[in-house]
Scaffold this motif. Structure first.
Motif, PDB file in Angstrom:
ATOM      1  N   ARG A  33      -6.750   5.737  16.696  1.00  0.00           N
ATOM      2  CA  ARG A  33      -5.299   5.656  16.837  1.00  0.00           C
ATOM      3  C   ARG A  33      -4.797   6.866  17.620  1.00  0.00           C
ATOM      4  N   ALA A  34      -3.843   6.621  18.494  1.00  0.00           N
ATOM      5  CA  ALA A  34      -3.339   7.724  19.316  1.00  0.00           C
ATOM      6  C   ALA A  34      -2.618   8.766  18.475  1.00  0.00           C
ATOM      7  N   ALA A  35      -1.932   8.303  17.425  1.00  0.00           N
ATOM      8  CA  ALA A  35      -1.173   9.236  16.600  1.00  0.00           C
ATOM      9  C   ALA A  35      -1.336   8.875  15.132  1.00  0.00           C
ATOM     10  N   PRO A  36      -2.494   9.175  14.517  1.00  0.00           N
ATOM     11  CA  PRO A  36      -2.669   8.873  13.099  1.00  0.00           C
ATOM     12  C   PRO A  36      -1.719   9.687  12.247  1.00  0.00           C
ATOM     13  N   GLY A  37      -1.445   9.145  11.092  1.00  0.00           N
ATOM     14  CA  GLY A  37      -0.548   9.853  10.178  1.00  0.00           C
ATOM     15  C   GLY A  37       0.561   8.927   9.723  1.00  0.00           C
ATOM     16  N   GLY A  38       1.588   9.493   9.136  1.00  0.00           N
ATOM     17  CA  GLY A  38       2.682   8.686   8.622  1.00  0.00           C
ATOM     18  C   GLY A  38       2.284   8.032   7.321  1.00  0.00           C
ATOM     19  N   ALA A  39       2.773   6.815   7.119  1.00  0.00           N
ATOM     20  CA  ALA A  39       2.471   6.077   5.893  1.00  0.00           C
ATOM     21  C   ALA A  39       0.973   5.845   5.774  1.00  0.00           C
ATOM     22  N   ALA A  40       0.488   5.913   4.562  1.00  0.00           N
ATOM     23  CA  ALA A  40      -0.948   5.720   4.332  1.00  0.00           C
ATOM     24  C   ALA A  40      -1.375   4.343   4.801  1.00  0.00           C
ATOM     25  N   GLY A  41      -2.439   4.302   5.620  1.00  0.00           N
ATOM     26  CA  GLY A  41      -2.953   3.044   6.115  1.00  0.00           C
ATOM     27  C   GLY A  41      -4.387   2.846   5.693  1.00  0.00           C
ATOM     28  N   VAL A  42      -5.082   1.960   6.401  1.00  0.00           N
ATOM     29  CA  VAL A  42      -6.459   1.626   6.055  1.00  0.00           C
ATOM     30  C   VAL A  42      -7.361   2.855   6.162  1.00  0.00           C
ATOM     31  N   VAL A  43      -7.249   3.606   7.248  1.00  0.00           N
ATOM     32  CA  VAL A  43      -8.136   4.755   7.450  1.00  0.00           C
ATOM     33  C   VAL A  43      -7.897   5.813   6.376  1.00  0.00           C
ATOM     34  N   GLU A  44      -6.643   6.013   6.005  1.00  0.00           N
ATOM     35  CA  GLU A  44      -6.324   7.026   5.003  1.00  0.00           C
ATOM     36  C   GLU A  44      -6.831   6.645   3.611  1.00  0.00           C
ATOM     37  N   SER A  45      -7.123   5.359   3.400  1.00  0.00           N
ATOM     38  CA  SER A  45      -7.552   4.918   2.071  1.00  0.00           C
ATOM     39  C   SER A  45      -9.049   4.633   1.990  1.00  0.00           C
ATOM     40  N   LEU A  46      -9.838   5.113   2.955  1.00  0.00           N
ATOM     41  CA  LEU A  46     -11.269   4.857   2.950  1.00  0.00           C
ATOM     42  C   LEU A  46     -11.949   5.613   1.815  1.00  0.00           C
ATOM     43  N   PRO A  47     -13.050   5.066   1.298  1.00  0.00           N
ATOM     44  CA  PRO A  47     -13.776   5.765   0.231  1.00  0.00           C
ATOM     45  C   PRO A  47     -14.355   7.090   0.722  1.00  0.00           C
ATOM     46  N   GLY A  48     -14.576   7.995  -0.205  1.00  0.00           N
ATOM     47  CA  GLY A  48     -15.028   9.332   0.145  1.00  0.00           C
ATOM     48  C   GLY A  48     -16.388   9.373   0.811  1.00  0.00           C
ATOM     49  N   ARG A  49     -17.215   8.355   0.580  1.00  0.00           N
ATOM     50  CA  ARG A  49     -18.553   8.348   1.180  1.00  0.00           C
ATOM     51  C   ARG A  49     -18.510   8.138   2.689  1.00  0.00           C
ATOM     52  N   VAL A  50     -17.365   7.689   3.220  1.00  0.00           N
ATOM     53  CA  VAL A  50     -17.224   7.392   4.641  1.00  0.00           C
ATOM     54  C   VAL A  50     -16.697   8.624   5.370  1.00  0.00           C
ATOM     55  N   ARG A  51     -17.421   9.047   6.385  1.00  0.00           N
ATOM     56  CA  ARG A  51     -16.971  10.182   7.189  1.00  0.00           C
ATOM     57  C   ARG A  51     -16.040   9.679   8.296  1.00  0.00           C
ATOM     58  N   VAL A  52     -14.938  10.353   8.506  1.00  0.00           N
ATOM     59  CA  VAL A  52     -13.968   9.955   9.529  1.00  0.00           C
ATOM     60  C   VAL A  52     -13.911  11.026  10.612  1.00  0.00           C
TER      61      VAL A  52
END
Length: 343
Positions: A33-52
């Motif tokens: 995403r060009a500008a991540p952030g704002g309201a929590a979305g799919v990426v923000e709710s990923l499980p901790g085992r997933v590296r972003v």
């Protein structure tokens, strides 16, 4: 041994993809995403085992490069964020890769596209179904990390999820490596991308120009593709432009004749002579002939898309409208791509 890399722009289907991969394999999600952030979305709710990691909206090629460069395993498997790996996929991909000879640089999963039962598939559904026979698509494609390093990864001049995987495959095979198909299965669902989806897809013509520039005129055959339709699109567009130009010229000639006749006091009487009248008549005939050519080519293209489909009223209207729009749009994108490739 294996890291899964999934570029995403935040589709909700990403969660289904991760669930199908399972918890036993390292996963890197690349947030493009060009500008991540704002309201929590799919990426923000990923499980901790997933590296972003983030690639700042630079496109799928750049996102995949960011992903594999962050991996530390000998193999990297690329998945799209809208595919569903089959049951037991993690074990199946390990079996596909563990005993491959050193000259094999990559392994492609078997892509399945489920089509609706009880009716013929629509144009958009057939477009997606083409992935099931496509070569080396990154919907499910594994590469040795050292090969990616030596090849320089994906070419980031390809801004869309189109042709960047074919370009990498051609560079890898021309470097002396082999690519094979594995036994693992991944499902690519069909989604409705809207009325104008087929028109938006024409942006890929710009990427085709770069492919030709990089790999020569035989690149389509090298990746198992069929001949394109660009020449017919160019002929259709040329016929439409010729009909419009000749018709406009004939109208200008008529307007000039009427003005001259009015100035001489004989409204409605041509004041240009028989020779000029014949020229104007010839322009009308030429405009009509060009319009007939355009109509025949447009009708053939529309029917080619309508005939294998469900032929519902909505589908027929969509095919008729977009078949008129696609040829000039395809040509504009190809010219734009040629200009960019030469630069």
């Amino acid at each position: 041994m294996i890291t899964v890399v999934i570029p995403t722009i935040g589709r909700a289907t990403l969660l289904d993809t991760l669930a199908a991969v399972g918890p036993g394999m390292p996963v890197i999600v690349v947030d493009d995403r060009a500008a991540p952030g704002g309201a929590a979305g799919v990426v923000e709710s990923l499980p901790g085992r997933v590296r972003v990691v983030r690639s700042s909206g630079r496109g799928p090629a750049a996102a995949r490069n960011a992903g594999w460069r962050a991996a530390e395993t000998p193999w990297v498997v690329f998945l799209d964020d809208d595919v569903i790996p089959g049951p037991g996929w993690a074990e199946a991909v390990w079996k596909d890769l563990v005993d491959l000879p050193e000259d094999v640089a990559g392994s492609q999963g078997r892509i399945v596209v489920p089509l609706p039962g009880g009716r013929r598939p629509s144009d958009g559904e057939r477009h997606t179904a083409g992935l099931s026979g496509a070569l080396w698509v990154t919907a499910d494609m594994a590469y040795r990390r050292p090969v990616l390093e030596s090849a320089g990864g994906f070419d980031e001049r390809f801004p869309r999820a189109y042709r960047e995987d074919a370009d990498l495959a051609l560079r890898v095979t021309r470097a002396g490596h082999r690519l094979v198909r594995g036994q693992r299965v991944t499902t690519h669902p069909v989604r409705d991308d809207g009325f104008w989806a087929s028109v938006r897809f024409q942006r890929g013509n710009a990427d085709d120009a770069l492919m030709r520039r990089l790999h020569g005129p035989g690149w389509r055959a090298a990746v198992g593709g069929g001949p394109g339709r660009l020449r017919l699109h160019a002929a259709t567009t040329a016929a439409a432009l010729a009909a419009a130009a000749l018709g406009a010229a004939a109208l200008r000639g008529r307007g000039t004749a009427d003005r001259r006749a009015g100035r001489r006091g004989f409204p409605g009487v041509p004041a240009i002579g028989a020779g000029r009248a014949r020229d104007r008549s010839g322009r009308w005939r030429a405009a009509g002939a060009a319009a007939l050519v355009w109509g025949a080519l447009a009708a053939e293209f529309a029917w080619r898309r309508i005939a294998p489909g469900p032929r519902t009223p909505a589908e027929v209207v969509r095919m008729a409208v977009t078949s008129v729009v696609i040829p000039p749009v395809a040509c504009v994108h190809r010219l734009r791509g040629e200009w960019r490739a030469r630069r």
